[in-house]
Design a protein around this motif. Sequence first.
Motif, PDB file in Angstrom:
ATOM      1  N   ALA A 171      63.751 -28.124  53.946  1.00  0.00           N
ATOM      2  CA  ALA A 171      64.446 -29.091  54.952  1.00  0.00           C
ATOM      3  C   ALA A 171      64.611 -28.538  56.465  1.00  0.00           C
ATOM      4  N   SER A 172      64.765 -27.223  56.465  1.00  0.00           N
ATOM      5  CA  SER A 172      65.184 -26.529  57.806  1.00  0.00           C
ATOM      6  C   SER A 172      63.852 -26.214  58.242  1.00  0.00           C
ATOM      7  N   VAL A 173      62.819 -25.946  57.698  1.00  0.00           N
ATOM      8  CA  VAL A 173      61.368 -25.936  58.237  1.00  0.00           C
ATOM      9  C   VAL A 173      61.151 -27.370  59.188  1.00  0.00           C
ATOM     10  N   ALA A 174      61.614 -28.443  58.270  1.00  0.00           N
ATOM     11  CA  ALA A 174      61.032 -29.871  58.830  1.00  0.00           C
ATOM     12  C   ALA A 174      62.008 -30.153  60.074  1.00  0.00           C
ATOM     13  N   ARG A 175      63.238 -29.515  60.275  1.00  0.00           N
ATOM     14  CA  ARG A 175      64.043 -29.417  61.459  1.00  0.00           C
ATOM     15  C   ARG A 175      63.492 -28.899  62.570  1.00  0.00           C
ATOM     16  N   ARG A 176      62.827 -27.544  62.227  1.00  0.00           N
ATOM     17  CA  ARG A 176      62.222 -26.854  63.230  1.00  0.00           C
ATOM     18  C   ARG A 176      61.020 -27.364  63.758  1.00  0.00           C
ATOM     19  N   MET A 177      59.968 -28.057  62.917  1.00  0.00           N
ATOM     20  CA  MET A 177      59.021 -28.560  63.351  1.00  0.00           C
ATOM     21  C   MET A 177      58.927 -29.854  63.916  1.00  0.00           C
ATOM     22  N   GLN A 178      60.147 -30.556  63.645  1.00  0.00           N
ATOM     23  CA  GLN A 178      60.178 -32.054  64.046  1.00  0.00           C
ATOM     24  C   GLN A 178      59.358 -32.847  63.295  1.00  0.00           C
ATOM     25  N   ILE A 179      59.348 -32.742  61.917  1.00  0.00           N
ATOM     26  CA  ILE A 179      58.658 -33.491  61.032  1.00  0.00           C
ATOM     27  C   ILE A 179      59.359 -33.846  59.906  1.00  0.00           C
ATOM     28  N   SER A 180      58.750 -34.540  58.955  1.00  0.00           N
ATOM     29  CA  SER A 180      59.678 -34.797  57.725  1.00  0.00           C
ATOM     30  C   SER A 180      59.563 -33.669  56.609  1.00  0.00           C
ATOM     31  N   GLU A 181      60.326 -33.435  55.794  1.00  0.00           N
ATOM     32  CA  GLU A 181      60.513 -32.723  54.553  1.00  0.00           C
ATOM     33  C   GLU A 181      59.201 -33.055  53.867  1.00  0.00           C
ATOM     34  N   HIS A 182      59.060 -34.299  53.624  1.00  0.00           N
ATOM     35  CA  HIS A 182      57.565 -34.442  52.932  1.00  0.00           C
ATOM     36  C   HIS A 182      56.390 -33.969  53.376  1.00  0.00           C
ATOM     37  N   THR A 183      56.216 -33.886  54.729  1.00  0.00           N
ATOM     38  CA  THR A 183      55.113 -33.516  55.393  1.00  0.00           C
ATOM     39  C   THR A 183      55.036 -31.916  55.174  1.00  0.00           C
ATOM     40  N   VAL A 184      56.222 -31.361  55.093  1.00  0.00           N
ATOM     41  CA  VAL A 184      56.293 -29.810  55.071  1.00  0.00           C
ATOM     42  C   VAL A 184      55.952 -29.547  53.576  1.00  0.00           C
ATOM     43  N   LYS A 185      56.120 -30.343  52.799  1.00  0.00           N
ATOM     44  CA  LYS A 185      55.843 -30.004  51.282  1.00  0.00           C
ATOM     45  C   LYS A 185      54.189 -30.268  51.228  1.00  0.00           C
ATOM     46  N   GLN A 186      53.975 -31.144  52.107  1.00  0.00           N
ATOM     47  CA  GLN A 186      52.453 -31.345  52.045  1.00  0.00           C
ATOM     48  C   GLN A 186      51.602 -30.261  52.546  1.00  0.00           C
ATOM     49  N   TYR A 187      51.921 -29.747  53.581  1.00  0.00           N
ATOM     50  CA  TYR A 187      51.472 -28.340  54.196  1.00  0.00           C
ATOM     51  C   TYR A 187      51.479 -27.148  53.206  1.00  0.00           C
ATOM     52  N   VAL A 188      52.476 -27.128  52.676  1.00  0.00           N
ATOM     53  CA  VAL A 188      52.672 -25.926  51.680  1.00  0.00           C
ATOM     54  C   VAL A 188      51.837 -26.144  50.604  1.00  0.00           C
ATOM     55  N   ASP A 189      51.700 -27.570  50.093  1.00  0.00           N
ATOM     56  CA  ASP A 189      50.983 -27.660  48.728  1.00  0.00           C
ATOM     57  C   ASP A 189      49.537 -27.725  49.053  1.00  0.00           C
TER      58      ASP A 189
END
Length: 237
Positions: A171-189
């Motif tokens: 969630a904190s990554v999403a705020r920093r990147m200004q994207i959704s938490e779901h998108t962050v999870k997609q990048y990590v996955d």
Amino acid sequence: MGADPVAEMTGGRPVGVAIVDDHPVVVDGVRAWLATEARLTVLATGDDPDEVLRAAPHADVVLLDLRLHGRMALDKLAELSAAGRRVVVYSEHTDPDTMLAALDAGAVAFLAKHEGREHCVATVLAAASDRPYVPPALAGAMVGDPRPDRPMLSDKEREALLLWFQSMSKASVARRMQISEHTVKQYVDRARIKYTRAGRPAATKAALLARAIEDGLVRPEEIGIYRSQATHDRPTP
């Protein structure tokens, strides 16, 4: 001053630690080291992982000697990790293959026994709050890994991984990147999938961090968790 991530994870109570080692003098020494940090408390010690965890079923972190009674305990490490335990391996066996094998088996960190009190305390605190910590010996193993089969990560995947390694949550990554938490999870996955396809799976955050450092995608100093052996500042968890 920001909130203490350890207190946030534990609700303000001390982090409970279980120590598994078959050398009483080592157990006594580690217990004394951890006693210098008010946020840590040792709940149980012993030379049998199952008995220790029966005595301390709610331990937040397990500090595990990788060699017990003359045998390497990688299978037990994998079993504990699969059960959801945060296991910090604490060992005198510091060849790179052993250290990386421990991370692959699910350890959240690897601490060499010669690295001392400050790194021990910092590693346990970081593990309790699900943050990576890279002591010098582990950093050397990661950076020195000669395996060439590195996947190609996109700039966004690398950025998401770097911020995730620096922070507590997606969630904190999403705020920093200004994207959704779901998108962050997609990048990590996607990064995990690429490493799996390359024959180097990374099921845990610690293993994924090891892969990224091995391949030069992330430098230890970028995540603010590695202290050079040449400096004498207190390590930051």
